[in-house]
Structures are given as structure tokens and as C-alpha cells.
Design a protein around this motif. Sequence first.
Motif, PDB file in Angstrom:
ATOM      1  N   PHE A 457       0.772  -1.341   0.023  1.00 51.72           N
ATOM      2  CA  PHE A 457      -0.060  -0.135  -0.072  1.00 51.72           C
ATOM      3  C   PHE A 457       1.100   1.246  -0.002  1.00 51.72           C
ATOM      4  CE2 PHE A 457      -2.249   3.172   2.721  1.00 51.72           C
ATOM      5  CZ  PHE A 457      -3.245   3.599   1.541  1.00 51.72           C
ATOM      6  N   GLN A 458       0.408   2.171  -1.049  1.00 53.83           N
ATOM      7  CA  GLN A 458       1.260   3.507  -0.954  1.00 53.83           C
ATOM      8  C   GLN A 458       0.238   4.576  -0.960  1.00 53.83           C
ATOM      9  OE1 GLN A 458       4.590   3.877  -3.620  1.00 53.83           O
ATOM     10  NE2 GLN A 458       3.976   1.794  -4.271  1.00 53.83           N
ATOM     11  N   LYS A 459       0.405   5.586  -0.211  1.00 57.88           N
ATOM     12  CA  LYS A 459      -0.696   6.757  -0.083  1.00 57.88           C
ATOM     13  C   LYS A 459       0.185   7.954  -0.275  1.00 57.88           C
ATOM     14  CE  LYS A 459      -4.105   9.156   2.736  1.00 57.88           C
ATOM     15  NZ  LYS A 459      -4.818   9.134   3.971  1.00 57.88           N
ATOM     16  N   ILE A 460       0.080   8.664  -1.349  1.00 61.27           N
ATOM     17  CA  ILE A 460       1.038   9.928  -1.599  1.00 61.27           C
ATOM     18  C   ILE A 460       0.006  11.158  -1.768  1.00 61.27           C
ATOM     19  CG2 ILE A 460       2.734  10.688  -3.560  1.00 61.27           C
ATOM     20  CD1 ILE A 460       2.985   7.710  -4.511  1.00 61.27           C
ATOM     21  N   GLN A 461       0.421  12.151  -1.347  1.00 61.72           N
ATOM     22  CA  GLN A 461      -0.112  13.228  -1.296  1.00 61.72           C
ATOM     23  C   GLN A 461       0.358  14.209  -2.532  1.00 61.72           C
ATOM     24  OE1 GLN A 461      -0.428  15.564   2.414  1.00 61.72           O
ATOM     25  NE2 GLN A 461      -0.120  17.645   1.580  1.00 61.72           N
ATOM     26  N   ILE A 462      -0.436  14.816  -3.178  1.00 60.05           N
ATOM     27  CA  ILE A 462      -0.222  15.454  -4.416  1.00 60.05           C
ATOM     28  C   ILE A 462      -0.257  16.910  -4.048  1.00 60.05           C
ATOM     29  CG2 ILE A 462      -0.771  16.154  -6.866  1.00 60.05           C
ATOM     30  CD1 ILE A 462      -1.792  13.187  -7.129  1.00 60.05           C
ATOM     31  N   SER A 463      -1.300  17.546  -3.427  1.00 63.65           N
ATOM     32  CA  SER A 463      -1.311  18.634  -3.081  1.00 63.65           C
ATOM     33  C   SER A 463      -2.097  18.795  -1.850  1.00 63.65           C
ATOM     34  CB  SER A 463      -1.852  19.709  -4.003  1.00 63.65           C
ATOM     35  OG  SER A 463      -3.466  19.241  -4.221  1.00 63.65           O
ATOM     36  N   ASP A 464      -2.388  20.017  -1.033  1.00 61.54           N
ATOM     37  CA  ASP A 464      -3.152  20.083   0.128  1.00 61.54           C
ATOM     38  C   ASP A 464      -4.591  19.621  -0.026  1.00 61.54           C
ATOM     39  OD1 ASP A 464      -0.852  21.280   1.315  1.00 61.54           O
ATOM     40  OD2 ASP A 464      -1.602  23.331   1.095  1.00 61.54           O
ATOM     41  N   GLY A 465      -4.848  18.647   0.538  1.00 61.21           N
ATOM     42  CA  GLY A 465      -6.099  17.970   0.629  1.00 61.21           C
ATOM     43  C   GLY A 465      -6.574  16.959  -0.172  1.00 61.21           C
ATOM     44  N   HIS A 466      -5.309  16.882  -1.234  1.00 55.91           N
ATOM     45  CA  HIS A 466      -5.431  15.769  -2.380  1.00 55.91           C
ATOM     46  C   HIS A 466      -4.415  14.525  -2.044  1.00 55.91           C
ATOM     47  CE1 HIS A 466      -7.953  19.034  -4.011  1.00 55.91           C
ATOM     48  NE2 HIS A 466      -8.342  17.964  -4.378  1.00 55.91           N
ATOM     49  N   HIS A 467      -4.687  13.352  -1.887  1.00 55.66           N
ATOM     50  CA  HIS A 467      -3.816  12.500  -2.296  1.00 55.66           C
ATOM     51  C   HIS A 467      -4.290  11.484  -2.905  1.00 55.66           C
ATOM     52  CE1 HIS A 467      -6.326  11.334   1.160  1.00 55.66           C
ATOM     53  NE2 HIS A 467      -6.407  10.183   0.859  1.00 55.66           N
ATOM     54  N   VAL A 468      -3.520  10.422  -3.286  1.00 56.66           N
ATOM     55  CA  VAL A 468      -3.720   9.151  -4.125  1.00 56.66           C
ATOM     56  C   VAL A 468      -3.277   7.837  -3.682  1.00 56.66           C
ATOM     57  CG1 VAL A 468      -3.765  10.376  -6.400  1.00 56.66           C
ATOM     58  CG2 VAL A 468      -1.714   9.372  -5.468  1.00 56.66           C
ATOM     59  N   LYS A 469      -4.071   6.910  -3.864  1.00 58.39           N
ATOM     60  CA  LYS A 469      -3.512   5.544  -3.246  1.00 58.39           C
ATOM     61  C   LYS A 469      -3.211   4.541  -4.509  1.00 58.39           C
ATOM     62  CE  LYS A 469      -6.711   6.051   0.628  1.00 58.39           C
ATOM     63  NZ  LYS A 469      -8.154   5.459   0.999  1.00 58.39           N
ATOM     64  N   PHE A 470      -2.142   3.707  -4.215  1.00 62.46           N
ATOM     65  CA  PHE A 470      -1.775   2.545  -4.801  1.00 62.46           C
ATOM     66  C   PHE A 470      -1.757   1.306  -4.031  1.00 62.46           C
ATOM     67  CE2 PHE A 470       0.076   6.195  -7.188  1.00 62.46           C
ATOM     68  CZ  PHE A 470       0.029   5.691  -8.229  1.00 62.46           C
ATOM     69  N   GLY A 471      -2.455   0.095  -4.273  1.00 61.42           N
ATOM     70  CA  GLY A 471      -2.199  -1.209  -3.485  1.00 61.42           C
ATOM     71  C   GLY A 471      -3.213  -1.074  -2.491  1.00 61.42           C
ATOM     72  N   SER A 472      -4.318  -0.214  -2.477  1.00 60.47           N
ATOM     73  CA  SER A 472      -5.115  -0.125  -1.309  1.00 60.47           C
ATOM     74  C   SER A 472      -6.249  -1.361  -1.228  1.00 60.47           C
ATOM     75  CB  SER A 472      -6.045   1.154  -1.182  1.00 60.47           C
ATOM     76  OG  SER A 472      -6.764   0.932  -2.301  1.00 60.47           O
ATOM     77  N   GLY A 473      -6.097  -2.038  -2.113  1.00 59.59           N
ATOM     78  CA  GLY A 473      -7.100  -3.486  -1.984  1.00 59.59           C
ATOM     79  C   GLY A 473      -8.666  -2.942  -2.476  1.00 59.59           C
ATOM     80  N   SER A 474      -8.676  -1.759  -2.835  1.00 61.41           N
ATOM     81  CA  SER A 474     -10.284  -1.504  -3.507  1.00 61.41           C
ATOM     82  C   SER A 474      -9.956  -0.438  -4.519  1.00 61.41           C
ATOM     83  CB  SER A 474     -11.035  -0.987  -2.450  1.00 61.41           C
ATOM     84  OG  SER A 474     -10.442   0.323  -1.755  1.00 61.41           O
ATOM     85  N   LEU A 475     -10.963  -0.153  -5.406  1.00 61.89           N
ATOM     86  CA  LEU A 475     -10.997   0.768  -6.284  1.00 61.89           C
ATOM     87  C   LEU A 475     -12.254   1.735  -6.233  1.00 61.89           C
ATOM     88  CD1 LEU A 475     -10.229  -1.327  -9.436  1.00 61.89           C
ATOM     89  CD2 LEU A 475      -8.543  -0.208  -8.282  1.00 61.89           C
TER      90      LEU A 475
END
Length: 558
Positions: A457-475
Motif C-alpha cells: 500500500f502507498q498513499k501519496i499526497q499531491i497537494s493540500d487536501g489531495h492524495h492518491v493511493k496504490f495497492g489499497s485493495g479497493s477501487l
Amino acid sequence: MIPVTPLLTAITVTRTFRRNIDVILFHCKKVYHMTTIPLKHLLIKNLNKEASGVEALFSTYVDLIESNASESTHREFQKSIMEPYLKTCYGSSINHRPCDASTVNFKDNLMNHECTSSPPTNPDLNLNLQENTTPTSDIRRALQNYKAMRSWKKVGRGRSLPSSEANFVIRLFSYNILAQYLLETHSYLYKHHNQCSLEWETRKKLLIQEILEAQATVICLQEMQEDHLNEFLKPFKEHKYNHLYKKRTNDKNDGLLLMFRSDVFDLIEYENVEFFQSGTDLLNRDNVAIIVKLSLKNSPETQIVIATTHLLYNPKRNDIRLGQTQILMAELERIAFIKNTSRGPKYHPIILAGDFNLQPKSGVYKFITEGSFAYMGKSRTLEQADHRRLSNSLIPPHLYVTDSCQHFFILSKRLRNRGEGNVMLENSEKGPPRGSRDSSDQNQFKRNEVDVQNRNFQKIQISDGHHVKFGSGSLTHPFKLRSVYSHIDRNGQDEATTHQDGWVTVDYIFFSEVELIEQYTLPTQKQCKALATIPNHAIGSDHLSIGATFILRKKLRQ
């Protein structure tokens, strides 16, 4: 004098023998064309001298093979009444009567198309035959049965929608037309069909008839064979349709055909999506999609995104279909995006149609219509599993498609206002993805921002209040998509679009931000039993067509 019982047995067995041996004889042309050898007499002779019917069948076939090089066999039967072996066409839906593929013909003068919310009617589009020929009662009955099942039914406000210059009526028609080479490659699936109705020339006329009769402004076809394309397109070009074609990848000979009325729409943008991504186990199939962004000629500010696809068939691999759908949604998100607002991103209206090879209420269906789906821990069918459970990662992070079905670099450019916004998907038409992990576009971010080797699992912040996920187990995806069909009629009977060990639904039209006012009705599974086997003399494919009419709100000029 031949005994009565063997004679009766011979007649019965001969019919069975002719049908079962036909496939072998087709591939042995010298034997197949020996019409001077009376097959029934050969079989009667061997039934009289062999101990069993099976041995008689085998001996008869051996006799046919040997007779190709032996004139004595010919002389032996010259004393008999010669009965040429005629290849006849049998079909369960027409009481096993012989038929002629040349019987069915259509008038070339087809209708002029006008987009309307009313059901199309034109007597010239009924099945027409050549002059001085009469359709058999079986063919006429099949046509009547089919037409009785299909009609344009008004739904919602379509029953009383007032005309308005602020509304545009768009009709979409979708159809898996069954590529001829696939039919012939998998001929065992059609062994109980009327063989005359399987010929491409016969099927083509039925297909074109039904498609043009719909008077659609947009047409989405699946399994369009590449070497049939130019001939198939001729009547549609005459009726002002432009087209886009995308062949399946690698060695496949069929693909998708999307047509739209050139006097109604302008093409703004399109994308040919390939689900095959080398080095990715889950995405190693040759399925594709076409996405177009169209604008109205008389209202250029009014735009709509339309897509068609044909997902993997394998019933046991819903996980692959889910991965393909994740890619498709990411491309839809990229093309349909308008702008970010305080309420979130805003998108153009979307219509998504095709053969999804999944059934209602399955995992991928829920993902499309509900906007989210948790796959981790489920089986490859996306059902509960005791073993071989799916992990937290569906498609690898090196494709840079997030678990919210967005392209990482596209999203980063929107929110950070920097970078080129690359799409990191392979495409055989465009070559390898632009850039790499060492490109300047990606070096504008921290090198370890997305760890493409990490399936955790990876959670990456792109900007304030916005982040994206990889490998969270759901779409998740951002669209509120609904199905044109409820998949069940008012009496609780399941609808169907094709036959796969039983009548099932696998073809769909999903939509968002447009108003549904009509649907091309589907028969129930029970009603489909009256269709017998398809294709037949009324239906040109092994799928049923689907269609819908929508209201698209015109945008005011700014």
C-alpha cells in the motif's frame, strides 16, 4: 429382399451419419465431392453384413475413402439408382427443412435517418426477398417472433417530454455482431444452428438491416472483422456516418467499430485504448476500447464522451475484467474531465456501451454502477474465497494508474500545474509511453514518490487536501453511472442478450449526466427460448442488439 427392420434402421442412422460425418468430409474434399456414390446404399449394405450399427458406420466411411481410388466401387453401384449427396442445412428452429442461403435478400434503398425520440417505422425496412420468391412460413414466423420482442419503449419523462431547443436527442445502438472468423474457428459452438444462416453474406444483410433501422446517431459495434470492414461500411457512409475502428492487439483479426453522424457531430478528441500491457500478468489479453469526445455542430459548447469496449470473455477471470475496467475508467476520466470546482472535478456527460462479458450484480458490474469495489481477499471471480485470494494490489504501480482510476501524472499536472501529464500506458499505435522514471517530467517530483517496485500500500499526497493511493485493495471511480436496463422485467423475469450455456445478459449501456427517455427492449430468458439458436434467419448474430435514447442538455454559448 431387405428386411424391414434393417431398412428402417438404415434410414434413421443415415440421417445421423450424414450430419456427424459432414465435418470430416468437409476437410477431405475428394471424398466429400463423390456425389456419384450413393451413401444410403453403402450404409444399407454394411448394416446387412456388420454386427452393429457403429461398425456399419465405420465400414461405410472406409468404403468412401477407398472408393476415391477404386473404380470397382463405382461400377458396383452403377446398377443402383444414383442419389447425389447434397449438403443440406438443418436447424432446430425450422423443423430440419433444407434451406437456401440465397433466399434472404434486402432492398438496397434504405431509410434516411433523422434523430427522433419516437420509435422508427419504415415498411421498406422489413425483410424483403427477391422478386418472384416467397419466404417460408418458418422464416416469416421467426421474423415475427423476434420483432414482437423488440421495440423502442419510452421511459421516465420520455412519455411526455416537451420539445425544446435546449435539448438534443441522441440515440445510441450497440451490437456484438459476431466476427465470421471467430464463428468458423469455434464452429463446434454452432453445430446445432441452421448452417445457411451462419454464412457471412446472409448475416451481414440482417445486421445492416437492424442497425440502420434503429436510426441511431451513434453506433457501437463489437467483433467487427477487419477484412470485412470496408464492405460493411458502404451503406453507413451513404447515410453520413463517420467511423473509428480499433482492431484487437497482436494477432486478433476483429475489433471495435464506432460510428457517428457526421452531419450532427464534430469529433473533438478520441483515444484507442489497449488493455494489453507487456510484463503485466493481469493485463496480458488483447481487448481494446474506443473513446470519443463529440460536440454538437449547432452547439459546439455541448460535448459528450462516448466509449465502447469488449472485455475478456473468460467467466472465471473477473479480476482481469476489473483491471481492464480500471484502465478504461482512467482513460474516460482523462478525456471527460472539464475542470476542478469547489465541489470536486466536473466532467462531460458519458455513455459507455459494449460487450462487458459480465453478468448483472457481479463484482465488475457493481464497480461500474456503484463507483467502488473492494477486491482484496476475494477470488478471481471476485466472490468470497477460501484460498487463492487476491492481494491488495491489482495492477502494478509502474502503470501509474491510481486506485481512484486516474492517471498519476495527469492528476499531478492538474493540481500542481507542472509537468507534461504523461499517460504511462503502452499503445501499439503510439509506441512506448513518453518518458520513463528518469524523465524530466517525473523528476519534478521526489524520486521515491511512487515506488514502482513496491506492491504494498502507498498513499501519496499531491497537494493540500489531495492524495492518491496504490495497492489499497479497493477501487473507486468518479462517475455516477447507471445502466439503461434494469435486467429484470415487471414480472420479475430476467432479461437476456446472449446464450452462454443458458440465456444471460453480458451487453450493457451505462450513462451519466444525460437523461434516459427510451430503451430498445430486451426479451426475457423465457421469451428467448422461442428464438431457438442464434444466429438464425431473423437475427444476424449470437448476441442481441441493445439501444437507448437520451436527452443531452445543450450548453449556452458563453
